[in-house]
Design a protein around this motif. Structure first.
Motif, mmCIF file in Angstrom:
data_model
loop_
_atom_site.group_PDB
_atom_site.id
_atom_site.type_symbol
_atom_site.label_atom_id
_atom_site.label_comp_id
_atom_site.label_asym_id
_atom_site.label_seq_id
_atom_site.Cartn_x
_atom_site.Cartn_y
_atom_site.Cartn_z
ATOM 1 N N ALA A 131 48.408 28.934 38.409
ATOM 2 C CA ALA A 131 48.835 28.177 37.131
ATOM 3 C C ALA A 131 49.503 29.044 36.109
ATOM 4 O O ALA A 131 49.907 28.433 34.858
ATOM 5 N N LYS A 132 49.762 30.424 36.484
ATOM 6 C CA LYS A 132 50.334 31.302 35.435
ATOM 7 C C LYS A 132 49.810 31.183 33.952
ATOM 8 O O LYS A 132 50.276 30.818 33.052
ATOM 9 N N PRO A 133 48.464 31.758 34.186
ATOM 10 C CA PRO A 133 47.533 31.671 32.716
ATOM 11 C C PRO A 133 47.886 32.554 31.845
ATOM 12 O O PRO A 133 48.445 33.648 32.071
ATOM 13 N N ALA A 134 47.574 32.376 30.652
ATOM 14 C CA ALA A 134 47.706 33.507 29.501
ATOM 15 C C ALA A 134 47.023 34.385 29.575
ATOM 16 O O ALA A 134 47.182 35.600 29.041
ATOM 17 N N LEU A 135 45.761 34.136 30.240
ATOM 18 C CA LEU A 135 44.526 35.080 30.227
ATOM 19 C C LEU A 135 43.983 35.030 31.434
ATOM 20 O O LEU A 135 43.600 34.028 31.954
ATOM 21 N N MET A 136 43.579 36.362 32.195
ATOM 22 C CA MET A 136 42.767 36.261 33.125
ATOM 23 C C MET A 136 41.287 36.724 32.951
ATOM 24 O O MET A 136 41.311 37.816 32.151
ATOM 25 N N LEU A 137 40.232 36.169 33.298
ATOM 26 C CA LEU A 137 39.029 36.756 32.928
ATOM 27 C C LEU A 137 38.443 37.070 34.530
ATOM 28 O O LEU A 137 38.463 36.364 35.173
ATOM 29 N N ALA A 138 38.026 38.339 34.631
ATOM 30 C CA ALA A 138 37.451 38.724 35.929
ATOM 31 C C ALA A 138 36.093 39.161 35.768
ATOM 32 O O ALA A 138 36.002 40.207 34.777
ATOM 33 N N ASP A 139 35.075 38.559 36.505
ATOM 34 C CA ASP A 139 33.701 39.353 36.364
ATOM 35 C C ASP A 139 33.383 39.955 37.670
ATOM 36 O O ASP A 139 33.357 39.675 38.592
ATOM 37 N N GLU A 140 33.264 41.476 37.197
ATOM 38 C CA GLU A 140 33.109 42.166 38.641
ATOM 39 C C GLU A 140 33.760 41.927 39.730
ATOM 40 O O GLU A 140 33.399 42.067 40.716
ATOM 41 N N PRO A 141 35.378 41.925 39.324
ATOM 42 C CA PRO A 141 36.077 41.417 40.488
ATOM 43 C C PRO A 141 36.071 42.521 41.858
ATOM 44 O O PRO A 141 36.613 42.132 42.941
ATOM 45 N N THR A 142 35.536 43.773 41.613
ATOM 46 C CA THR A 142 35.489 44.736 42.704
ATOM 47 C C THR A 142 34.164 45.125 43.002
ATOM 48 O O THR A 142 33.924 45.886 44.031
ATOM 49 N N GLY A 143 33.350 44.487 42.681
ATOM 50 C CA GLY A 143 31.599 44.918 42.526
ATOM 51 C C GLY A 143 31.012 44.472 44.112
ATOM 52 O O GLY A 143 29.993 45.214 44.435
#
Length: 227
Positions: free
Chosen positions: A163-175
């Motif tokens: 959706a081409k966001p203005a902001l990406m929020l990532a919670d432990e994306p590599t955990g």
């Protein structure tokens, strides 16, 4: 016009269990500018994920204010918050949260298909492009159960970007990934952030991976602390 994508003012969050009240985050201020990469580092239980849920409108702060693209976000009703999330935010979690009955292509296309007036042909083309960008053009029809952990996380990343966001929020994306795969996912995040000119806010306990951010914030017991 302000270039602040996300702003928190004196945000706190507490939970009450019977007579016991636990303060998880306490009076935090935060600004994320357009195109900025911010990482929040802290041990498990420091309040990182709770803060991200509040900032992303998945939960309300106990006190304080949250603004998304200049609009007061935390006081909106669930439907209005859901609309703004779909318009401006992308989410990536430690666990991919893909829908198991749908293909990679269908999972990525889902956020756009939820919008009214969408053109399926255009949505499909955008989803295919993003899966190609994350190296999965050969996995379009595969369901999550047929993909490796790293592949599932790349599908989740493509879904967050569709959706081409203005902001990406990532919670432990590599955990939940091995070290080699985690480094690849993190490099891909930085590359796509630049391509899409979006802001990115990542919470992680991995100081090494967080070092590539423009700004590193350290959290301990629900407050910002010096490194």
């Amino acid at each position: 016009m302000s270039n602040i994508v996300l702003e928190a003012k004196q945000v706190s969050k507490h939970f009450t269990d019977g007579k016991t009240t636990v303060e998880v985050i306490r009076g935090l201020d935060l600004q994320v500018q357009q195109g900025q990469f911010v990482s929040i580092v802290g041990a498990s239980g420091s309040g990182k994920s709770t803060l991200l849920h509040v900032l992303g409108g998945l939960d309300r702060p106990s006190t304080g204010e949250v603004f998304l693209n200049g609009q007061r976000f935390d006081k909106l009703g669930e439907a209005e918050r859901g609309y703004l999330r779909n318009q401006y935010l992308g989410f990536v979690y430690q666990f991919h949260h893909l829908l198991p009955e749908f293909s990679a292509l269908e999972n990525v296309a889902m956020p756009l298909m939820l919008r009214t007036g969408t053109n399926y042909k255009e949505v499909k083309a955008q989803a295919e492009y993003l899966l190609e960008r994350v190296g999965l053009s050969h996995r379009l029809t595969h369901k999550p159960g047929e993909l490796s952990g790293g592949e599932r996380q790349r599908v989740a990343l493509a879904r967050a970007l569709v959706a081409k966001p203005a902001l990406m929020l990532a919670d432990e994306p590599t955990g939940n990934l091995d070290r080699k795969t985690a480094v690849k996912i993190f490099e891909l995040l930085r590359e796509l952030r630049s391509e899409f000119n979006m802001a990115m806010l990542i919470v992680t306990h991995d100081e090494e991976l967080a070092k590539s951010a423009d700004t590193i914030l350290h959290m301990q017991d629900g407050i910002w602390v010096d490194a």
